[in-house]
Scaffold this motif. Sequence first.
Motif, PDB file in Angstrom:
ATOM      1  N   ILE A 190       8.974  29.861 -32.164  1.00 30.66           N
ATOM      2  CA  ILE A 190       7.945  29.757 -33.196  1.00 30.66           C
ATOM      3  C   ILE A 190       6.569  29.739 -32.544  1.00 30.66           C
ATOM      4  CG2 ILE A 190       9.420  28.508 -34.824  1.00 30.66           C
ATOM      5  CD1 ILE A 190       7.933  25.934 -34.053  1.00 30.66           C
ATOM      6  N   ASP A 191       5.557  29.936 -33.360  1.00 38.08           N
ATOM      7  CA  ASP A 191       4.182  29.879 -32.887  1.00 38.08           C
ATOM      8  C   ASP A 191       3.880  28.495 -32.312  1.00 38.08           C
ATOM      9  OD1 ASP A 191       1.277  30.921 -33.002  1.00 38.08           O
ATOM     10  OD2 ASP A 191       1.182  29.011 -34.088  1.00 38.08           O
ATOM     11  N   ARG A 192       3.210  28.454 -31.180  1.00 40.61           N
ATOM     12  CA  ARG A 192       2.935  27.185 -30.496  1.00 40.61           C
ATOM     13  C   ARG A 192       2.113  26.227 -31.361  1.00 40.61           C
ATOM     14  NH1 ARG A 192       4.270  23.666 -26.181  1.00 40.61           N
ATOM     15  NH2 ARG A 192       2.379  22.810 -25.260  1.00 40.61           N
ATOM     16  N   GLN A 193       1.114  26.757 -32.070  1.00 37.78           N
ATOM     17  CA  GLN A 193       0.287  25.899 -32.912  1.00 37.78           C
ATOM     18  C   GLN A 193       1.124  25.244 -34.005  1.00 37.78           C
ATOM     19  OE1 GLN A 193      -3.471  27.511 -34.250  1.00 37.78           O
ATOM     20  NE2 GLN A 193      -3.527  26.183 -36.054  1.00 37.78           N
ATOM     21  N   THR A 194       2.010  26.022 -34.614  1.00 34.68           N
ATOM     22  CA  THR A 194       2.888  25.480 -35.649  1.00 34.68           C
ATOM     23  C   THR A 194       3.760  24.374 -35.076  1.00 34.68           C
ATOM     24  OG1 THR A 194       2.948  27.598 -36.789  1.00 34.68           O
ATOM     25  CG2 THR A 194       4.721  26.043 -37.296  1.00 34.68           C
ATOM     26  N   TYR A 195       4.256  24.598 -33.879  1.00 31.52           N
ATOM     27  CA  TYR A 195       5.099  23.603 -33.209  1.00 31.52           C
ATOM     28  C   TYR A 195       4.324  22.305 -32.970  1.00 31.52           C
ATOM     29  CZ  TYR A 195       7.182  21.163 -29.240  1.00 31.52           C
ATOM     30  OH  TYR A 195       7.679  20.196 -28.396  1.00 31.52           O
TER      31      TYR A 195
ATOM     32  N   PHE B 176       3.568  16.905 -33.327  1.00 26.90           N
ATOM     33  CA  PHE B 176       2.572  15.911 -32.928  1.00 26.90           C
ATOM     34  C   PHE B 176       1.513  15.626 -33.990  1.00 26.90           C
ATOM     35  CE2 PHE B 176       4.253  17.855 -29.073  1.00 26.90           C
ATOM     36  CZ  PHE B 176       4.635  16.740 -28.343  1.00 26.90           C
ATOM     37  N   GLY B 177       1.546  16.357 -35.087  1.00 25.84           N
ATOM     38  CA  GLY B 177       0.589  16.114 -36.158  1.00 25.84           C
ATOM     39  C   GLY B 177      -0.607  17.034 -36.120  1.00 25.84           C
ATOM     40  N   SER B 178      -1.049  17.387 -34.913  1.00 24.72           N
ATOM     41  CA  SER B 178      -2.172  18.313 -34.771  1.00 24.72           C
ATOM     42  C   SER B 178      -2.265  18.793 -33.336  1.00 24.72           C
ATOM     43  CB  SER B 178      -3.499  17.634 -35.153  1.00 24.72           C
ATOM     44  OG  SER B 178      -3.854  16.654 -34.191  1.00 24.72           O
ATOM     45  N   VAL B 179      -2.941  19.916 -33.155  1.00 19.05           N
ATOM     46  CA  VAL B 179      -3.165  20.449 -31.810  1.00 19.05           C
ATOM     47  C   VAL B 179      -4.027  19.485 -31.012  1.00 19.05           C
ATOM     48  CG1 VAL B 179      -4.219  22.340 -30.509  1.00 19.05           C
ATOM     49  CG2 VAL B 179      -2.936  22.833 -32.606  1.00 19.05           C
ATOM     50  N   GLU B 180      -5.014  18.866 -31.687  1.00 15.29           N
ATOM     51  CA  GLU B 180      -5.941  17.956 -31.021  1.00 15.29           C
ATOM     52  C   GLU B 180      -5.213  16.710 -30.500  1.00 15.29           C
ATOM     53  OE1 GLU B 180      -7.859  20.841 -33.364  1.00 15.29           O
ATOM     54  OE2 GLU B 180      -6.422  19.307 -34.031  1.00 15.29           O
ATOM     55  N   ARG B 181      -4.272  16.218 -31.278  1.00 16.57           N
ATOM     56  CA  ARG B 181      -3.535  15.030 -30.849  1.00 16.57           C
ATOM     57  C   ARG B 181      -2.730  15.332 -29.590  1.00 16.57           C
ATOM     58  NH1 ARG B 181      -0.248  11.840 -35.320  1.00 16.57           N
ATOM     59  NH2 ARG B 181      -2.404  11.413 -35.918  1.00 16.57           N
ATOM     60  N   TYR B 182      -2.127  16.514 -29.538  1.00 21.80           N
ATOM     61  CA  TYR B 182      -1.364  16.854 -28.345  1.00 21.80           C
ATOM     62  C   TYR B 182      -2.279  17.061 -27.147  1.00 21.80           C
ATOM     63  CZ  TYR B 182       1.686  18.881 -24.926  1.00 21.80           C
ATOM     64  OH  TYR B 182       2.364  19.097 -23.753  1.00 21.80           O
TER      65      TYR B 182
END
Length: 223
Positions: A60-65, A70-76
């Motif tokens: 799947i798309d990394r952003q979707t994952y 993790f709730g958001s890209v920023e949180r990760y």
Amino acid sequence: MESSSDTPSVHIDVVSDVVCPWCYIGKRRLEEAIALTPGINVNINWRAYFLNSWIPREGIDRQTYLETKFGSVERYAVIAERITSAAAMEGLVYSPGKISRQPNTLDCHRLILWSRSATDPGRMKQRLMELYFAEGADLSDAKVLIQAAVDCGMDGDLVRRLLASDADVDRVEGDANSAKEAGIDGVPCFIFGSSVIVTGAQSPEYLASAIERTAGRQTKMRA
């Protein structure tokens, strides 16, 4: 090194996944631990684990994952900073910004299994991890896996045919499922001599101590 009756030998089962960053770091730390215990023969069995068993075979798309897990890209991104620093301390490169696809790792584990008869499975596992973490390669792409196999000395045509089949799918899934059924819910997990269990990317010194304790225990049992 050839084993002998006078040389302690320790078998280590390493339960891990190629897309787990702490498994990437833990593998390097285990290698450092082995270097700290030169008087002990070590045999490693790389066992499959699915960190994200819910991801479809095509990935799947990394952003979707990241948003899903993790709730958001920023949180990760905050988590990734610590991981990137830890990897760098071990001489490893982790470039999360290069990763655009989150793969299902069934085929990666099949490749590691097949490499037992052609090359060093540890080398195969390392190559897959480097492709993913350092280069951002899509490990759900058969062409990427075939090239990785060739890079490690495997027969590309044979790997192509095997990947297109269902060969060893049940075996790998069974191995991964058995780990979870045994209560392993965090990786990397190191099992020394079927008796000493260490979870997490512990320090080389801690892992070396586990190797030595296991070797000592086995020596006493033989005495």
